[in-house]
Design a protein around this motif. Structure first.
Motif, PDB file in Angstrom:
ATOM      1  N   ASN A 251       0.831  -1.209   0.000  1.00 34.07           N
ATOM      2  CA  ASN A 251       0.000   0.000   0.000  1.00 34.07           C
ATOM      3  C   ASN A 251       0.867   1.261   0.000  1.00 34.07           C
ATOM      4  O   ASN A 251       0.560   2.242  -0.681  1.00 34.07           O
ATOM      5  N   GLU A 252       1.961   1.203   0.787  1.00 32.60           N
ATOM      6  CA  GLU A 252       2.854   2.363   0.868  1.00 32.60           C
ATOM      7  C   GLU A 252       3.796   2.456  -0.330  1.00 32.60           C
ATOM      8  O   GLU A 252       4.152   3.550  -0.767  1.00 32.60           O
ATOM      9  N   HIS A 253       4.198   1.286  -0.859  1.00 33.99           N
ATOM     10  CA  HIS A 253       5.163   1.245  -1.973  1.00 33.99           C
ATOM     11  C   HIS A 253       4.681   0.229  -3.007  1.00 33.99           C
ATOM     12  O   HIS A 253       5.170  -0.899  -3.049  1.00 33.99           O
ATOM     13  N   PRO A 254       3.735   0.607  -3.870  1.00 31.98           N
ATOM     14  CA  PRO A 254       3.173  -0.336  -4.844  1.00 31.98           C
ATOM     15  C   PRO A 254       4.205  -0.919  -5.810  1.00 31.98           C
ATOM     16  O   PRO A 254       3.972  -1.983  -6.389  1.00 31.98           O
ATOM     17  N   ASP A 255       5.336  -0.223  -5.978  1.00 34.56           N
ATOM     18  CA  ASP A 255       6.352  -0.686  -6.928  1.00 34.56           C
ATOM     19  C   ASP A 255       7.366  -1.638  -6.298  1.00 34.56           C
ATOM     20  O   ASP A 255       8.246  -2.153  -6.995  1.00 34.56           O
ATOM     21  N   HIS A 256       7.272  -1.883  -4.996  1.00 32.66           N
ATOM     22  CA  HIS A 256       8.258  -2.733  -4.318  1.00 32.66           C
ATOM     23  C   HIS A 256       8.114  -4.201  -4.722  1.00 32.66           C
ATOM     24  O   HIS A 256       7.008  -4.694  -4.954  1.00 32.66           O
TER      25      HIS A 256
END
Length: 447
Positions: A251-256
């Motif tokens: 949610n905080e880092h969708p690209d992780h």
């Protein structure tokens, strides 16, 4: 062992190490500008013809440290089979072969990958064609040596053991004995790993001459850019904590991209089924799926089609997946050495990353042993327990559904049947081979 040296050379160039211009240009073409410390210290020794043992953190450029000098001497006296590289896992063998191909492209390098799960007849033909470099896992190469006389390893100049400490465990001893019997006594032996210190005497026995030894001087066995955390969770709700953590991070880092390690093939498959049921884009990597499925899982993960890869320790050794931002240990590794290799899949080549370990009430001693070994303290990762409780029922239902799916697929039984069929096709007695593997496991546990 007198050749311990300090980790300097940050401003060195490849030309100062004695590499040819064509190799330097090829390094630059693929984005390798300056030598890393392990390359700075070991390349000159290898070019001098010395046996070499290199120990450095994961992501420090160990593959290029042995590939570059081998390619330089190969272009001066090209013949096949010139070099044999042994690795503990199939995926690592494929990765090493890719690096050799990229760096050796200007001289038309020919390689052969000899690993399980691939066509043995095709591999036998590749070996008989005398490639310059053979990259292999011990089991499959030993099988070829036992069943074929169409190739010889008696003229190799280099033997490389990548992840050498893992290769010298009892699991591989019988296959390595077969391979070493087929090698010439006069050869150059190169041993590389992130963790060598606990097997130095055994490693020295493999080297024919007094080896040059270089080890990273860092007191902390993991890289400084790695943020190492733990989550204290009751064993019964570990999966709910895992799902909450995944939701929070994505949610905080969708690209992780997130790599989850677990201890068994069954747990790996079960977690992947459960997470897919909960709509997480994930793939599984373990030894109980076919090789093409293993490669497909890696491709999906590297291309970010699947943001999550659940894997056993087959993915912990040497694999370079640059995009991994988070490593999660679903179980605490029983060995600090395994922890180092797992968390080394993130924070590579100067980039940052986070390693999270799910710790139950039964794992406190293991965590303390890891902290003592890596000389750093893990800090707690804050979890919102209320949010974990809110998803507990949903996760439990998904977990039970995954259990049912694996039972319906007869997970494990199909693998045993397929393994027996493969042994019969290879002309082996399946009962004898399976008994031999049980003996190996017992020997490993008792040692």
């Amino acid at each position: 062992m007198a050749d311990m040296q300090l980790e300097d050379g940050e401003s060195a160039t490849f030309s100062s190490l004695g590499l040819n211009d064509w190799l330097i240009k090829q390094c630059q073409a693929v984005g390798i500008r300056r030598p890393t410390p392990v390359q700075y210290h070991t390349i000159p020794a290898i070019l001098q013809g010395r046996d070499c043992m290199g120990c450095a953190k994961t992501g420090s450029g160990k593959t290029a440290a042995f590939a570059l000098p081998i390619l330089q001497t190969l272009c001066e006296d090209p013949y096949g089979i010139y070099c044999l590289v042994l690795t503990p896992t199939r995926e690592l063998a494929i990765q090493i072969a890719e690096q050799f191909r990229v760096l050796g492209k200007p001289i038309g390098l020919k390689d052969a990958i000899i690993i399980g799960g691939m066509d043995t007849i095709k591999q036998a033909m590749e070996l008989s064609a005398k490639p310059h470099v053979v990259i292999a896992t011990p089991g499959r190469l030993a099988d070829h040596l036992n069943s074929s006389n169409t190739f010889s390893l008696k003229k190799i100049k280099y033997l490389v053991l990548d992840e050498a400490d893992r290769l010298l465990e009892p699991t591989f001893s019988e296959d390595l004995e077969t391979i070493f019997d087929a090698l010439p006594e006069k050869r150059q032996t190169l041993l590389f790993s992130a963790t060598l210190t606990d097997t130095l005497e055994k490693l020295q026995e493999v080297c024919m001459n007094k080896p040059f030894f270089w080890q990273s001087k860092a007191e902390i066995a993991t890289v400084e850019q790695l943020d190492q955390r733990y989550v204290l969770t009751p064993a019964q709700v570990k999966d709910a904590h895992l799902v909450h953590i995944l939701q929070t991070i994505l949610n905080e880092h969708p690209d992780h991209s997130i790599l989850i390690f677990t201890n068994t093939c069954k747990n790996c498959q079960l977690l992947s089924v459960m997470l897919r049921e909960l709509d997480f884009p994930c793939a599984a990597l373990h030894s109980m799926i076919r090789q093409r499925e293993r490669m497909a899982a890696l491709v999906k993960f590297k291309s970010s089609v699947a943001k999550i890869l659940i894997a056993t320790d087959v993915a912990s050794r040497g694999l370079d997946i640059p995009s991994v931002q988070v490593v999660i240990n679903h179980n605490v590794p029983s060995s600090p050495k395994d922890y180092i290799h797992r968390v080394g899949r993130t924070a590579r080549a100067g980039r940052g990353g986070m390693a999270l370990t799910l710790m139950t009430q039964y794992d406190v001693k293991l965590i303390h042993a890891i902290e003592a070994h890596i000389n750093t303290k893990l800090t707690e990762y804050e979890v919102k327990e209320k949010e974990v409780l809110e998803i507990l029922n949903e996760v439990s239902v998904a977990r039970r559904g995954a259990d049912v799916t694996l039972e319906e697929q007869e997970f494990g039984e199909r693998r045993l049947i397929n393994k027996r069929k493969q042994l019969i096709r290879d002309g082996k007695d399946p009962d004898r081979e399976l008994h031999r593997k049980k003996r190996r496991r017992k020997k490993k546990l008792s040692s």
